[in-house]
Design a protein around this motif. Structure first.
Motif, PDB file in Angstrom:
ATOM      1  N   CYS A   1       0.854  -1.194   0.000  1.00 15.02           N
ATOM      2  CA  CYS A   1       0.000   0.000   0.000  1.00 15.02           C
ATOM      3  C   CYS A   1       0.888   1.241   0.000  1.00 15.02           C
ATOM      4  CB  CYS A   1      -0.911   0.007   1.225  1.00 15.02           C
ATOM      5  SG  CYS A   1      -1.876   1.548   1.336  1.00 15.02           S
TER       6      CYS A   1
ATOM      7  N   VAL B   1      -2.052   2.801   4.501  1.00 14.66           N
ATOM      8  CA  VAL B   1      -3.399   2.586   5.031  1.00 14.66           C
ATOM      9  C   VAL B   1      -3.384   1.440   6.050  1.00 14.66           C
ATOM     10  CG1 VAL B   1      -5.730   1.815   4.436  1.00 14.66           C
ATOM     11  CG2 VAL B   1      -4.585   3.526   3.033  1.00 14.66           C
ATOM     12  N   TYR B   2      -2.624   0.388   5.755  1.00 13.28           N
ATOM     13  CA  TYR B   2      -2.592  -0.795   6.622  1.00 13.28           C
ATOM     14  C   TYR B   2      -1.369  -0.731   7.517  1.00 13.28           C
ATOM     15  CZ  TYR B   2      -5.923  -2.208   3.130  1.00 13.28           C
ATOM     16  OH  TYR B   2      -7.000  -2.232   2.291  1.00 13.28           O
TER      17      TYR B   2
ATOM     18  N   CYS C   1      -6.027   6.649   1.886  1.00 11.61           N
ATOM     19  CA  CYS C   1      -6.149   5.880   0.642  1.00 11.61           C
ATOM     20  C   CYS C   1      -6.102   6.781  -0.598  1.00 11.61           C
ATOM     21  CB  CYS C   1      -7.454   5.092   0.661  1.00 11.61           C
ATOM     22  SG  CYS C   1      -7.683   4.065  -0.802  1.00 11.61           S
ATOM     23  N   VAL C   2      -5.294   6.367  -1.586  1.00 13.78           N
ATOM     24  CA  VAL C   2      -5.199   7.103  -2.852  1.00 13.78           C
ATOM     25  C   VAL C   2      -5.894   6.342  -3.988  1.00 13.78           C
ATOM     26  CG1 VAL C   2      -3.112   8.329  -2.204  1.00 13.78           C
ATOM     27  CG2 VAL C   2      -2.918   6.134  -3.355  1.00 13.78           C
TER      28      VAL C   2
ATOM     29  N   CYS D   1      -5.656   3.272  -5.399  1.00 16.23           N
ATOM     30  CA  CYS D   1      -4.872   2.603  -6.440  1.00 16.23           C
ATOM     31  C   CYS D   1      -5.338   1.169  -6.673  1.00 16.23           C
ATOM     32  CB  CYS D   1      -3.391   2.610  -6.071  1.00 16.23           C
ATOM     33  SG  CYS D   1      -2.985   1.543  -4.677  1.00 16.23           S
ATOM     34  N   LYS D   2      -6.050   0.572  -5.734  1.00 12.27           N
ATOM     35  CA  LYS D   2      -6.590  -0.783  -5.781  1.00 12.27           C
ATOM     36  C   LYS D   2      -5.536  -1.880  -5.658  1.00 12.27           C
ATOM     37  CE  LYS D   2     -10.251  -3.480  -7.738  1.00 12.27           C
ATOM     38  NZ  LYS D   2     -11.223  -3.777  -8.671  1.00 12.27           N
TER      39      LYS D   2
ATOM     40  N   CYS E   1      -4.246  -3.129  -3.022  1.00 13.09           N
ATOM     41  CA  CYS E   1      -4.551  -4.046  -1.920  1.00 13.09           C
ATOM     42  C   CYS E   1      -5.508  -5.148  -2.368  1.00 13.09           C
ATOM     43  CB  CYS E   1      -5.114  -3.285  -0.731  1.00 13.09           C
ATOM     44  SG  CYS E   1      -6.537  -2.249  -1.118  1.00 13.09           S
TER      45      CYS E   1
ATOM     46  N   TRP F   1     -11.789  -4.007  -2.197  1.00 12.70           N
ATOM     47  CA  TRP F   1     -11.755  -2.551  -2.299  1.00 12.70           C
ATOM     48  C   TRP F   1     -12.848  -2.093  -3.255  1.00 12.70           C
ATOM     49  CZ3 TRP F   1     -11.152   1.154  -6.025  1.00 12.70           C
ATOM     50  CH2 TRP F   1     -10.881   2.441  -5.566  1.00 12.70           C
TER      51      TRP F   1
HETATM   52  S1  SF4 Z   1      -6.465   1.230  -2.765  1.00 11.88           S
HETATM   53 FE1  SF4 Z   1      -5.548  -0.135  -1.218  1.00 11.88          FE
HETATM   54  S2  SF4 Z   1      -3.345  -0.209  -1.670  1.00 11.88           S
HETATM   55 FE2  SF4 Z   1      -4.208   1.579  -2.750  1.00 11.88          FE
HETATM   56  S3  SF4 Z   1      -3.904   3.306  -1.345  1.00 11.88           S
HETATM   57 FE3  SF4 Z   1      -5.962   2.511  -0.965  1.00 11.88          FE
HETATM   58  S4  SF4 Z   1      -5.733   1.047   0.713  1.00 11.88           S
HETATM   59 FE4  SF4 Z   1      -3.668   1.426  -0.145  1.00 11.88          FE
END
Ligand code: SF4
Length: 75
Positions: A20, A24-25, A43-44, A46-47, A49, A61
């Protein structure tokens, strides 16, 4: 969520903390062990995770706020 502090840390070392890009985690100290803290406001979108989590069914997500999400003009 208990899977993070038991099975995932032993088998994979909690990779969500690394893949990530927005931290976030986060595994934080909790009593004698650790627990997962989710910093969702970072969270940005990006998917990564959803794609990279090792058990494939622990993170689903979805786009925030009715599917709007970010509008990246330069990508
Ligand atoms: S989509 Fe998932 S990996 Fe991407 S920034 Fe958000 S929590 Fe982190």
């Amino acid at each position: 969520m208990n899977l993070c502090a038991t099975r995932c840390v032993a088998e994979f070392g909690n990779p969500c903390q690394n893949f990530c890009p927005a931290n976030v985690y986060e595994m934080v100290a909790d009593g004698g062990g650790k627990r997962l803290q989710i910093n969702s406001s970072n969270c940005v979108h990006c998917k990564a995770c959803d794609i990279k989590e090792p058990y494939t069914d622990q993170i689903t997500w979805v786009t925030p706020e009715g599917g709007s999400g970010p509008n990246y003009q330069s990508l």
